[in-house]
Design an enzyme around this catalytic site. Structure first.
Site, short mmCIF file in Angstrom:
data_model
loop_
_atom_site.label_atom_id
_atom_site.label_comp_id
_atom_site.label_asym_id
_atom_site.label_seq_id
_atom_site.Cartn_x
_atom_site.Cartn_y
_atom_site.Cartn_z
N LYS A 13 -0.58 -8.08 -28.38
CA LYS A 13 -1.81 -8.14 -27.88
C LYS A 13 -2.10 -7.32 -26.58
CE LYS A 13 -0.71 -12.53 -27.02
NZ LYS A 13 0.60 -12.76 -27.22
N ARG A 88 -3.98 -20.91 -24.86
CA ARG A 88 -2.84 -21.16 -25.82
C ARG A 88 -2.70 -22.52 -25.92
NH1 ARG A 88 -0.02 -16.62 -22.70
NH2 ARG A 88 1.95 -16.14 -23.51
N ARG A 122 11.49 -4.72 -24.80
CA ARG A 122 10.08 -4.51 -24.25
C ARG A 122 10.47 -4.10 -22.74
NH1 ARG A 122 5.01 -8.36 -24.24
NH2 ARG A 122 6.26 -10.05 -23.39
N ARG A 155 10.84 -7.83 -17.98
CA ARG A 155 10.38 -9.16 -17.66
C ARG A 155 11.37 -10.19 -17.67
NH1 ARG A 155 4.58 -9.99 -20.75
NH2 ARG A 155 5.55 -11.99 -20.65
N ARG A 166 9.85 -19.51 -25.92
CA ARG A 166 8.53 -18.91 -25.77
C ARG A 166 8.13 -18.94 -27.37
NH1 ARG A 166 8.61 -13.35 -23.33
NH2 ARG A 166 6.32 -13.29 -23.53
P1 AMP Z 1 2.20 -13.53 -21.37
O1 AMP Z 1 2.32 -12.35 -20.67
O2 AMP Z 1 0.78 -13.56 -21.93
O3 AMP Z 1 3.37 -13.44 -22.56
O4 AMP Z 1 2.43 -14.66 -20.48
C1 AMP Z 1 3.58 -14.94 -19.69
C2 AMP Z 1 3.93 -16.59 -19.44
O5 AMP Z 1 2.81 -16.76 -18.48
C3 AMP Z 1 3.81 -17.44 -20.40
O6 AMP Z 1 5.12 -17.62 -21.17
C4 AMP Z 1 3.53 -18.71 -19.75
O7 AMP Z 1 4.57 -19.00 -18.99
C5 AMP Z 1 2.61 -18.21 -18.56
N1 AMP Z 1 0.91 -18.29 -19.30
C6 AMP Z 1 0.28 -17.14 -19.69
N2 AMP Z 1 -0.82 -17.52 -20.20
C7 AMP Z 1 -0.87 -18.99 -20.15
C8 AMP Z 1 -1.65 -19.86 -20.62
N3 AMP Z 1 -2.76 -19.44 -20.94
N4 AMP Z 1 -1.27 -21.16 -20.46
C9 AMP Z 1 -0.16 -21.29 -20.10
N5 AMP Z 1 0.61 -20.54 -19.59
C10 AMP Z 1 0.54 -19.28 -19.51
#
Ligand code: AMP
Length: 209
Positions: A13, A88, A122, A155, A166
């Site tokens: 994404k 989400r 990654r 990360r 996740r």
């Molecule tokens: P991402 O970079 O989108 O993979 O997000 C990394 C982490 O941020 C996720 O695993 C969640 O812990 C938190 N996070 C990101 N977006 C959301 C969301 N919309 N709702 C809740 N937690 C989020």
């Protein structure tokens, strides 16, 4: 154009969003990136969400919804946006529809096996957030970002224990959004398995841009 990018972690994404920004001239808004900046800055928000994120769980809906509401109220998001990683959960999607109506939702279709392979390799730039992969999308120097010269790192939530969590969270809480948006008639499926260039082409065709 107001777009939502929906899909499991590691589906690509963020990588597609970085390419689509140039094409559509709208901001890329990643809730994950906003949280990571807050953690790096050790702000109140960052201190609050760090443990939850490192464990691969979701930040609570109220905090996340407020953050996105404020971000979408900014001038650069009025003509459109790419929302990456939000909503989400169903409550987040319902809240979003009350303050902004997305035109299309792009569903990144990818099996768990491919996700695990991608997340394992990654790497991310600490400065500008660009994604790399140690096999499929290598930076010229493994520690330095090609785009900005920033430091490349892994990360914390891309470590194996957090990745499994996740994926579980994605299946339980986020995947139901596929039907939620399909029923609204705004969902577009994109096969996320091919190379970045192919995914970009399929995305352009699907959106007619
Ligand atoms: P991402 O970079 O989108 O993979 O997000 C990394 C982490 O941020 C996720 O695993 C969640 O812990 C938190 N996070 C990101 N977006 C959301 C969301 N919309 N709702 C809740 N937690 C989020």
């Amino acid at each position: 154009m107001k777009l939502i990018f929906l899909g499991p972690p590691g589906a690509g994404k963020g990588t597609l969003a970085a390419r689509a920004v140039a094409l559509l001239k709208v901001p890329h808004i990643s809730t994950g990136a906003i949280f990571r900046s807050a953690i790096a800055a050790q702000s109140t928000l960052g201190l609050k969400v760090k443990a939850v994120i490192d464990a691969g769980k979701l930040v609570d809906d109220a905090v996340t919804i407020e953050l996105v509401k404020e971000r979408l109220a900014q001038a650069d998001a009025q003509a459109g946006y790419i929302l990456d990683g939000f909503p989400r959960t169903i409550p987040q999607a319902e809240a979003l529809s009350a303050f902004s109506a997305a035109d299309k939702v792009v569903n990144f279709d990818i099996p768990d096996g491919a996700v695990l392979e991608r997340l394992g390799g990654r790497r991310v730039c600490r400065n500008c957030g660009v994604n790399y992969h140690i096999v499929f999308n290598k930076p010229k120097n493994e520690k330095v970002c090609d785009a900005c010269g920033g430091e490349i790192y892994t990360r914390d939530d891309d470590r194996e224990e957090a990745v499994q969590k996740r994926l579980e969270v994605y299946r339980a809480q986020t995947a139901p959004l596929i039907d939620f948006y399909r029923q609204k008639g705004i969902l577009i499926d994109v096969d996320a398995r091919p190379s970045v260039d192919e995914v970009v082409e399929n995305f352009k065709k699907a959106l007619g841009v």
